[in-house]
Design a protein around this motif. Sequence first.
Motif, PDB file in Angstrom:
ATOM      1  N   UNK A 255       0.818  -1.219   0.000  1.00 30.74           N
ATOM      2  CA  UNK A 255       0.000   0.000   0.000  1.00 30.74           C
ATOM      3  C   UNK A 255       0.849   1.265   0.000  1.00 30.74           C
ATOM      4  N   UNK A 256       2.068   1.186   0.554  1.00 23.40           N
ATOM      5  CA  UNK A 256       2.937   2.352   0.710  1.00 23.40           C
ATOM      6  C   UNK A 256       4.348   1.947   0.287  1.00 23.40           C
ATOM      7  N   UNK A 257       4.565   1.742  -1.039  1.00 26.67           N
ATOM      8  CA  UNK A 257       5.871   1.279  -1.506  1.00 26.67           C
ATOM      9  C   UNK A 257       6.921   2.393  -1.478  1.00 26.67           C
ATOM     10  N   UNK A 258       8.152   2.007  -1.734  1.00 24.29           N
ATOM     11  CA  UNK A 258       9.254   2.964  -1.793  1.00 24.29           C
ATOM     12  C   UNK A 258       8.876   4.139  -2.691  1.00 24.29           C
ATOM     13  N   UNK A 259       9.130   5.340  -2.217  1.00 26.93           N
ATOM     14  CA  UNK A 259       8.796   6.546  -2.968  1.00 26.93           C
ATOM     15  C   UNK A 259       7.448   7.134  -2.614  1.00 26.93           C
ATOM     16  N   UNK A 260       6.702   6.454  -1.763  1.00 28.03           N
ATOM     17  CA  UNK A 260       5.388   6.960  -1.367  1.00 28.03           C
ATOM     18  C   UNK A 260       5.532   8.122  -0.398  1.00 28.03           C
ATOM     19  N   UNK A 261       4.523   8.980  -0.402  1.00 30.39           N
ATOM     20  CA  UNK A 261       4.468  10.119   0.511  1.00 30.39           C
ATOM     21  C   UNK A 261       3.013  10.331   0.912  1.00 30.39           C
TER      22      UNK A 261
END
Length: 167
Positions: free
Chosen positions: A135-141
């Motif tokens: 749901x919140x992969x690398x690069x998420x903000x």
Amino acid sequence: LVGVASPGRFGKISGESGVVIQERVGLGLATVAVRKGQAAALKEAVASVYGVELPGSSRVVQGPNVSFVGYGRGQWLAVSESLANEALARDLAQRLKGLASVSDQSGGRTVIRVSGPRAREVLAKGLPIDLDPRAFPLGSAATSTISLMGVQLWQTDDTRSYDIAIF
């Protein structure tokens, strides 16, 4: 956070720390908001000057000197280690003149890095966001709240490190 947070080890006294929390001092922080009708020109200027493509959503892109965290339509938080404090806002304002409104945030926010194998579990105690990598992969903000405080959060690397900008 000098005088507010006491450095040291708390809880488990041996082995690898489950969570490491540290303030990222000396960062340049600035908000960037696109001016009316200048979205395409701003994207082009940022790509040319800073070597990154502005994210069109709640994502973070990390450039060689400046990272941009998308947090609203046409709005970003710019973060830099090399352009510390007010230097980042001055640089952005000069290079993006007429394309974006820039506001220095270096004195009004601090950035805390939360990392370690249990970082996600600790953040889940106060953050109403699913930080599972699906749901919140690398690069998420994301823009959210922790304990009624407004925060901007982004994942900085694939070792479960998160940066949190707090007013």
